[in-house]
Design an enzyme around this catalytic site. Sequence first.
Site, mmCIF file in Angstrom:
data_model
loop_
_atom_site.group_PDB
_atom_site.id
_atom_site.type_symbol
_atom_site.label_atom_id
_atom_site.label_comp_id
_atom_site.label_asym_id
_atom_site.label_seq_id
_atom_site.Cartn_x
_atom_site.Cartn_y
_atom_site.Cartn_z
ATOM 1 N N MET A 150 12.877 4.382 2.830
ATOM 2 C CA MET A 150 12.119 3.191 3.230
ATOM 3 C C MET A 150 10.836 3.125 2.412
ATOM 4 S SD MET A 150 10.549 2.239 6.979
ATOM 5 C CE MET A 150 9.216 3.407 7.036
ATOM 6 N N ASP A 152 7.898 -0.413 1.691
ATOM 7 C CA ASP A 152 7.050 -1.405 2.374
ATOM 8 C C ASP A 152 7.605 -1.964 3.688
ATOM 9 O OD1 ASP A 152 6.436 -1.113 -0.287
ATOM 10 O OD2 ASP A 152 6.472 -3.232 -0.751
ATOM 11 N N GLN A 168 11.642 -2.368 3.326
ATOM 12 C CA GLN A 168 12.345 -2.051 2.086
ATOM 13 C C GLN A 168 13.223 -0.837 2.339
ATOM 14 O OE1 GLN A 168 11.764 -3.601 -1.531
ATOM 15 N NE2 GLN A 168 12.101 -4.899 0.242
ATOM 16 N N PHE A 208 13.462 -7.539 -2.563
ATOM 17 C CA PHE A 208 12.135 -6.920 -2.536
ATOM 18 C C PHE A 208 11.328 -7.482 -1.370
ATOM 19 C CE2 PHE A 208 11.196 -5.078 -7.070
ATOM 20 C CZ PHE A 208 12.307 -4.267 -6.965
ATOM 21 N N SER A 209 10.056 -7.061 -1.330
ATOM 22 C CA SER A 209 9.226 -7.338 -0.154
ATOM 23 C C SER A 209 8.938 -8.819 0.056
ATOM 24 C CB SER A 209 7.907 -6.593 -0.298
ATOM 25 O OG SER A 209 8.163 -5.215 -0.180
ATOM 26 N N ASP A 270 6.571 -10.469 -3.650
ATOM 27 C CA ASP A 270 6.037 -10.160 -2.318
ATOM 28 C C ASP A 270 5.388 -11.368 -1.637
ATOM 29 O OD1 ASP A 270 6.821 -7.695 -3.290
ATOM 30 O OD2 ASP A 270 4.780 -6.962 -3.627
ATOM 31 N N GLU A 321 0.063 -6.027 -5.467
ATOM 32 C CA GLU A 321 1.324 -6.214 -4.751
ATOM 33 C C GLU A 321 1.046 -6.570 -3.292
ATOM 34 O OE1 GLU A 321 4.298 -3.186 -7.047
ATOM 35 O OE2 GLU A 321 3.152 -2.273 -5.461
#
Length: 602
Positions: A150, A152, A168, A208-209, A270, A321
């Site tokens: 894991m 974010d 994630q 992705f995030s 993100d 980010e």
Amino acid sequence: MSNFFPSCKKLKGLLVATCCFFSLFVSAQMTDASLSVHHLGEGHTMVRVASPQNLLLLPVQESAGESAVSMIVDNQMVNRLDVRMAVDQVDYYVPVDISLYKGQHVVFNFARVADEALCWQNIQLADTFDDSNVEKFRPVYHFSPRYGWMNDPNGMVYKDGQYHLFYQYNPYGSVWGNMHWGHAVSPDLVHWEYRNVAIAPDALGTIFSGSCVVDKDNTAGFGAGAIVAFYTSAGERQTQSIAYSLDNGETFIKYDANPVVSASVPDFRDPKVIWHEPTQKWVMILAAGQEMQIYSSSNLKEWELESNFGEDQGAHGGVWECPDLIELPVEGTSGKKWVLICNINPGGPFGGSATQYFTGTFDGKTFVNESPALTKWMDWGKDHYATVTWSNAPDHRHIAIAWMSNWQYANEVPTRQFRSSNSIPRDLSLYTYQGETYLRSSPSPEMETLRGNVIKKNAFSVSRTTDIKELLKGNEGTYEIEMTIRNKDADLMGFRLYNALGEEVNCIYNLKDRTFSMDRTRSGVTAFSEEFPAVTVAPIEEGNEFTLRLFVDKASIEAFGDGGRFVMTNLVFPTEPYNRATFYSEGGSYRVTDLRIYTIEL
Ligand code: FRU
């Protein structure tokens, strides 16, 4: 089970190489009648499965190279993953779900694995996967994935009495890769229930995030009350996509016109989406290289670029980010300010990943930093990253959670079955100190509901050293310490938490430098990364009395000073729990006026 050439592996390899024109399949080391392994030469292997079972278990060796695996049903690729297939040692297994295809032929193509690799003898079918905990560093009250990797926290959103946490997630190994959104739900931010993976990779990329909102007024047309998720599709380039859920986050449907935002910047990711009440618009903030971009939309699908933020602002030692944008009341005033949260990696104050923030104004289009000369850090430890807040939280709360690791060594920390956990939840507010506005991160009040027994020590003075021989009976490394310290005339007020092996964490209030520091250089297992042993330092305010809450949970310490006016989050891997403490002083004495140790029970 058939094995054409059981006796001579070398001969087998030679024959495969020379006979490939004739499509000769070598079936080696099969463990089940409905599973056959066929080496195809040059590191390619095909595994054929026709099974009533639910799972194919892949043997993993973390030090092995990644094998590109494709899963094919009825001539179509239905899954694509990268797995570190075991070569000469099996560290653990990861399950691939084949339950949808019972009674069908499923083909797995593996690239870049030697025919002699151990995985071919150990690959197997199963109905269930044993994920009961085997890790001594598995936290008790911090969220960690059941198995796998894991990073974010993603898409946190509150709806109908449930806090959703997405994250994630790599379900095919305990190192970064194959990014999915994992999912868990909680009624109270502290008791979590695992849910199925929410969003899986597709032809646009891995997932992705990003963030979620509740679209109460159906602005997107997916349905009133839909949970709409925004994530980065990480393909050859990064673009932003949408998925929505009409069943309270149980399942997500990807929007068929994805991606919805694209740009020519390589690090472009993100998305965090918020509702901006004054302009009656949705706002998306996302990271683009070393700046943030701000977009607006009235329907969540079409986005217009409004502004960029970041040049000459704050720290720029790495990529920006995982942004967030929230409006918070300023304590002691009737006013509010906007806070732009900006995670940065590398470039944190102690190396690697960290969370900085800016305070200022936001009009729905542009964020203006009110203190361009200052860099403000949200947490002064090494293990606080990708911090973002819950959307739609009740009672106007702004609750943040961070990934409790650092990209410098996240893939190497000494766990196997899973890697990484989150910080405890923290309620955010703003306070003013010497004319500047800062973020206060206090442990969410729900943390107090976990307190079990309390051991209360009598007040004591520390002029040289004072020992506490035992913090807790039967200490298993999961507890909270709360203390109030009043300085008399010391220059330095310190305390060590340590165990019988001499492993220790040393915390120091330095009254001359006005700092609080935590030294984990001798904290236990540290050798897995040169970057891990470290001393982290936070500024402290003027004054002589300090309160501190330390949340210890197997492999982490989160220190909240003065009600969250400074916070320091650090991982530690003690071989056995720290169950002793020594308080010491230099230059004078101080008094511990209150010291409580709480057991924590879920
Ligand atoms: C931050 C991050 C994000 C990205 C994700 C990929 O830790 O690098 O920017 O979306 O991790 O897993």
